[in-house]
Design a protein around this motif. Sequence first.
Motif, PDB file in Angstrom:
ATOM      1  N   HIS A  78       0.896  -1.243   0.082  1.00 24.24           N
ATOM      2  CA  HIS A  78       0.004   0.019  -0.001  1.00 24.24           C
ATOM      3  C   HIS A  78       0.790   1.251  -0.075  1.00 24.24           C
ATOM      4  CE1 HIS A  78      -3.911   1.723   0.318  1.00 24.24           C
ATOM      5  NE2 HIS A  78      -3.542   2.520   1.284  1.00 24.24           N
ATOM      6  N   LEU A  79       0.624   2.469  -0.486  1.00 24.93           N
ATOM      7  CA  LEU A  79       1.366   3.626  -0.588  1.00 24.93           C
ATOM      8  C   LEU A  79       2.550   3.514  -1.301  1.00 24.93           C
ATOM      9  CD1 LEU A  79       0.730   4.586   3.060  1.00 24.93           C
ATOM     10  CD2 LEU A  79      -0.697   5.569   1.009  1.00 24.93           C
ATOM     11  N   GLY A  80       2.742   2.352  -2.304  1.00 24.95           N
ATOM     12  CA  GLY A  80       3.854   2.333  -2.889  1.00 24.95           C
ATOM     13  C   GLY A  80       5.002   1.931  -2.252  1.00 24.95           C
ATOM     14  N   LEU A  81       4.934   1.423  -1.060  1.00 23.16           N
ATOM     15  CA  LEU A  81       5.914   1.279  -0.178  1.00 23.16           C
ATOM     16  C   LEU A  81       7.116   0.229  -0.963  1.00 23.16           C
ATOM     17  CD1 LEU A  81       7.666   1.978   2.067  1.00 23.16           C
ATOM     18  CD2 LEU A  81       6.487   0.213   3.605  1.00 23.16           C
ATOM     19  N   ARG A  82       6.470  -1.066  -1.556  1.00 24.96           N
ATOM     20  CA  ARG A  82       7.222  -1.872  -2.377  1.00 24.96           C
ATOM     21  C   ARG A  82       7.805  -1.085  -3.451  1.00 24.96           C
ATOM     22  NH1 ARG A  82       2.843  -6.403  -2.077  1.00 24.96           N
ATOM     23  NH2 ARG A  82       3.264  -7.230   0.135  1.00 24.96           N
ATOM     24  N   ASN A  83       7.239  -0.259  -4.072  1.00 30.15           N
ATOM     25  CA  ASN A  83       7.895   0.476  -5.128  1.00 30.15           C
ATOM     26  C   ASN A  83       9.149   1.542  -4.828  1.00 30.15           C
ATOM     27  OD1 ASN A  83       5.812  -0.742  -6.671  1.00 30.15           O
ATOM     28  ND2 ASN A  83       4.575   1.175  -6.680  1.00 30.15           N
ATOM     29  N   THR A  84       9.209   1.736  -3.656  1.00 33.09           N
ATOM     30  CA  THR A  84      10.236   2.353  -3.110  1.00 33.09           C
ATOM     31  C   THR A  84      11.413   1.514  -2.537  1.00 33.09           C
ATOM     32  OG1 THR A  84       8.564   3.887  -2.568  1.00 33.09           O
ATOM     33  CG2 THR A  84      10.955   4.424  -1.395  1.00 33.09           C
ATOM     34  N   SER A  85      10.932   0.453  -1.883  1.00 38.26           N
ATOM     35  CA  SER A  85      11.956  -0.668  -1.260  1.00 38.26           C
ATOM     36  C   SER A  85      12.530  -1.568  -2.436  1.00 38.26           C
ATOM     37  CB  SER A  85      11.456  -1.127  -0.254  1.00 38.26           C
ATOM     38  OG  SER A  85      10.274  -2.045  -0.728  1.00 38.26           O
ATOM     39  N   LEU A  86      11.837  -2.067  -3.177  1.00 37.67           N
ATOM     40  CA  LEU A  86      12.255  -3.192  -4.093  1.00 37.67           C
ATOM     41  C   LEU A  86      13.478  -2.648  -5.075  1.00 37.67           C
ATOM     42  CD1 LEU A  86       9.166  -5.558  -4.365  1.00 37.67           C
ATOM     43  CD2 LEU A  86      11.218  -5.832  -2.984  1.00 37.67           C
ATOM     44  N   PRO A  87      13.207  -1.537  -5.710  1.00 35.31           N
ATOM     45  CA  PRO A  87      14.325  -1.267  -6.588  1.00 35.31           C
ATOM     46  C   PRO A  87      15.730  -1.351  -6.087  1.00 35.31           C
ATOM     47  CG  PRO A  87      12.488   0.217  -6.941  1.00 35.31           C
ATOM     48  CD  PRO A  87      12.340  -0.462  -5.356  1.00 35.31           C
ATOM     49  N   LEU A  88      15.951  -1.048  -4.988  1.00 36.17           N
ATOM     50  CA  LEU A  88      17.464  -1.211  -4.358  1.00 36.17           C
ATOM     51  C   LEU A  88      17.954  -2.651  -4.240  1.00 36.17           C
ATOM     52  CD1 LEU A  88      19.784   0.428  -3.341  1.00 36.17           C
ATOM     53  CD2 LEU A  88      18.738   0.392  -1.095  1.00 36.17           C
ATOM     54  N   PHE A  89      16.954  -3.222  -3.715  1.00 37.16           N
ATOM     55  CA  PHE A  89      16.967  -4.818  -3.986  1.00 37.16           C
ATOM     56  C   PHE A  89      17.432  -5.246  -5.560  1.00 37.16           C
ATOM     57  CE2 PHE A  89      15.965  -9.403  -3.852  1.00 37.16           C
ATOM     58  CZ  PHE A  89      16.983  -9.832  -2.925  1.00 37.16           C
ATOM     59  N   GLY A  90      16.669  -4.805  -6.145  1.00 38.70           N
ATOM     60  CA  GLY A  90      16.728  -5.119  -7.627  1.00 38.70           C
ATOM     61  C   GLY A  90      18.278  -4.851  -8.075  1.00 38.70           C
ATOM     62  N   ARG A  91      18.486  -3.825  -7.802  1.00 37.51           N
ATOM     63  CA  ARG A  91      20.052  -3.200  -8.301  1.00 37.51           C
ATOM     64  C   ARG A  91      20.998  -4.268  -7.684  1.00 37.51           C
ATOM     65  NH1 ARG A  91      23.140  -1.874 -11.893  1.00 37.51           N
ATOM     66  NH2 ARG A  91      24.888  -0.388 -11.238  1.00 37.51           N
ATOM     67  N   LEU A  92      20.847  -4.492  -6.404  1.00 36.99           N
ATOM     68  CA  LEU A  92      21.642  -5.543  -5.730  1.00 36.99           C
ATOM     69  C   LEU A  92      21.681  -7.016  -6.600  1.00 36.99           C
ATOM     70  CD1 LEU A  92      23.772  -6.270  -3.407  1.00 36.99           C
ATOM     71  CD2 LEU A  92      21.781  -6.942  -2.269  1.00 36.99           C
ATOM     72  N   VAL A  93      20.644  -7.415  -6.903  1.00 33.42           N
ATOM     73  CA  VAL A  93      20.463  -8.650  -7.470  1.00 33.42           C
ATOM     74  C   VAL A  93      20.992  -8.482  -8.982  1.00 33.42           C
ATOM     75  CG1 VAL A  93      18.580 -10.138  -8.937  1.00 33.42           C
ATOM     76  CG2 VAL A  93      18.113  -9.430  -6.467  1.00 33.42           C
ATOM     77  N   ASP A  94      21.194  -7.439  -9.643  1.00 32.65           N
ATOM     78  CA  ASP A  94      21.597  -7.323 -10.747  1.00 32.65           C
ATOM     79  C   ASP A  94      23.044  -7.318 -11.080  1.00 32.65           C
ATOM     80  OD1 ASP A  94      18.984  -7.213 -12.083  1.00 32.65           O
ATOM     81  OD2 ASP A  94      19.316  -4.784 -12.503  1.00 32.65           O
ATOM     82  N   LEU A  95      23.549  -6.641  -9.824  1.00 37.16           N
ATOM     83  CA  LEU A  95      25.086  -6.625  -9.819  1.00 37.16           C
ATOM     84  C   LEU A  95      25.426  -7.940  -9.154  1.00 37.16           C
ATOM     85  CD1 LEU A  95      25.218  -3.240  -8.145  1.00 37.16           C
ATOM     86  CD2 LEU A  95      26.125  -3.556 -10.145  1.00 37.16           C
ATOM     87  N   VAL A  96      24.913  -8.763  -8.352  1.00 40.94           N
ATOM     88  CA  VAL A  96      25.126  -9.928  -7.978  1.00 40.94           C
ATOM     89  C   VAL A  96      25.173 -10.911  -9.514  1.00 40.94           C
ATOM     90  CG1 VAL A  96      24.397 -11.992  -6.637  1.00 40.94           C
ATOM     91  CG2 VAL A  96      24.631  -9.906  -5.489  1.00 40.94           C
ATOM     92  N   GLY A  97      24.259 -10.679 -10.044  1.00 41.89           N
ATOM     93  CA  GLY A  97      24.145 -11.635 -11.270  1.00 41.89           C
ATOM     94  C   GLY A  97      25.312 -11.466 -12.231  1.00 41.89           C
ATOM     95  N   LEU A  98      25.908 -10.145 -12.313  1.00 42.00           N
ATOM     96  CA  LEU A  98      27.032  -9.891 -13.051  1.00 42.00           C
ATOM     97  C   LEU A  98      28.202 -10.543 -12.499  1.00 42.00           C
ATOM     98  CD1 LEU A  98      26.252  -6.224 -13.951  1.00 42.00           C
ATOM     99  CD2 LEU A  98      26.298  -8.101 -15.500  1.00 42.00           C
ATOM    100  N   VAL A  99      28.307 -10.414 -10.879  1.00 41.18           N
ATOM    101  CA  VAL A  99      29.767 -11.279 -10.499  1.00 41.18           C
ATOM    102  C   VAL A  99      29.305 -12.805 -10.347  1.00 41.18           C
ATOM    103  CG1 VAL A  99      30.980 -11.178  -8.378  1.00 41.18           C
ATOM    104  CG2 VAL A  99      29.913  -8.960  -9.214  1.00 41.18           C
ATOM    105  N   ARG A 100      28.310 -13.072 -10.487  1.00 38.57           N
ATOM    106  CA  ARG A 100      28.245 -14.608  -9.978  1.00 38.57           C
ATOM    107  C   ARG A 100      26.968 -15.104 -10.999  1.00 38.57           C
ATOM    108  NH1 ARG A 100      28.045 -17.072  -4.922  1.00 38.57           N
ATOM    109  NH2 ARG A 100      27.649 -18.997  -6.417  1.00 38.57           N
ATOM    110  N   PRO A 101      27.249 -15.149 -12.274  1.00 40.22           N
ATOM    111  CA  PRO A 101      26.351 -15.579 -13.459  1.00 40.22           C
ATOM    112  C   PRO A 101      26.170 -16.932 -13.050  1.00 40.22           C
ATOM    113  CG  PRO A 101      28.595 -15.229 -14.344  1.00 40.22           C
ATOM    114  CD  PRO A 101      28.592 -14.813 -12.853  1.00 40.22           C
ATOM    115  N   ASP A 102      26.904 -17.668 -12.443  1.00 44.05           N
ATOM    116  CA  ASP A 102      26.800 -19.277 -12.225  1.00 44.05           C
ATOM    117  C   ASP A 102      25.449 -19.352 -11.182  1.00 44.05           C
ATOM    118  OD1 ASP A 102      28.422 -18.015 -10.190  1.00 44.05           O
ATOM    119  OD2 ASP A 102      28.711 -19.903  -9.448  1.00 44.05           O
TER     120      ASP A 102
END
Length: 192
Positions: free
Chosen positions: A116-140
């Motif tokens: 509600h109130l877009g809290l997930r829209n505020t919190s999840l992008p930072l985790f998404g950025r971490l996931v993307d970076l981890v994927g680049l370091v650990r493609p396996d």
Amino acid sequence: MQENATGLRARLIDVGVDLVAREGAQALTLREIARRAGVSHGAPRRYFPTHLELLSAIAGRGFEELGRRAAAAVEGGATGPRAQVTVLARVYLEFALGNRGMYELMFRHDLLESGHLGLRNTSLPLFGRLVDLVGLVRPDADARLVAGALWANLHGIAQLWGWGSLQLATDADDFVPLLRSAVDAHLGPVGA
């Protein structure tokens, strides 16, 4: 009239942000926020029908601040995905240790209406950025799981450091070696 309503809504959130910074998440009652904002104890309900909605709006400010700090730090020169993960981890720990009440509130999804109130829209992008970076370091690996495990590790460091437990157990006077160990544990040693 609409500007006044918007102004009071923002003031209630501002008061909550200040209150959580000074006294912690347990101090965030509707009555106390209203008192400090100088309005009747029923006034917040006009803008936040439930206590959870007000807490979510306050936590949203914390996520916005953490996101700004993370973006500024990554844009500040960290090159390569591993270096950016390390920078994000440091920003996260510095935020957690410097804003203990807000940090506690932000990650208490059992208290918040995160959808509600877009809290997930505020919190999840930072985790998404971490996931993307981890994927680049650990493609396996499953980047979402590795990022989640790293985040949980960082959260544990923040909690235990804030309580003084890690300093006692490790005889460390700085959390940076622990941060590096956590990053290495999840991403593998540098050059591996």
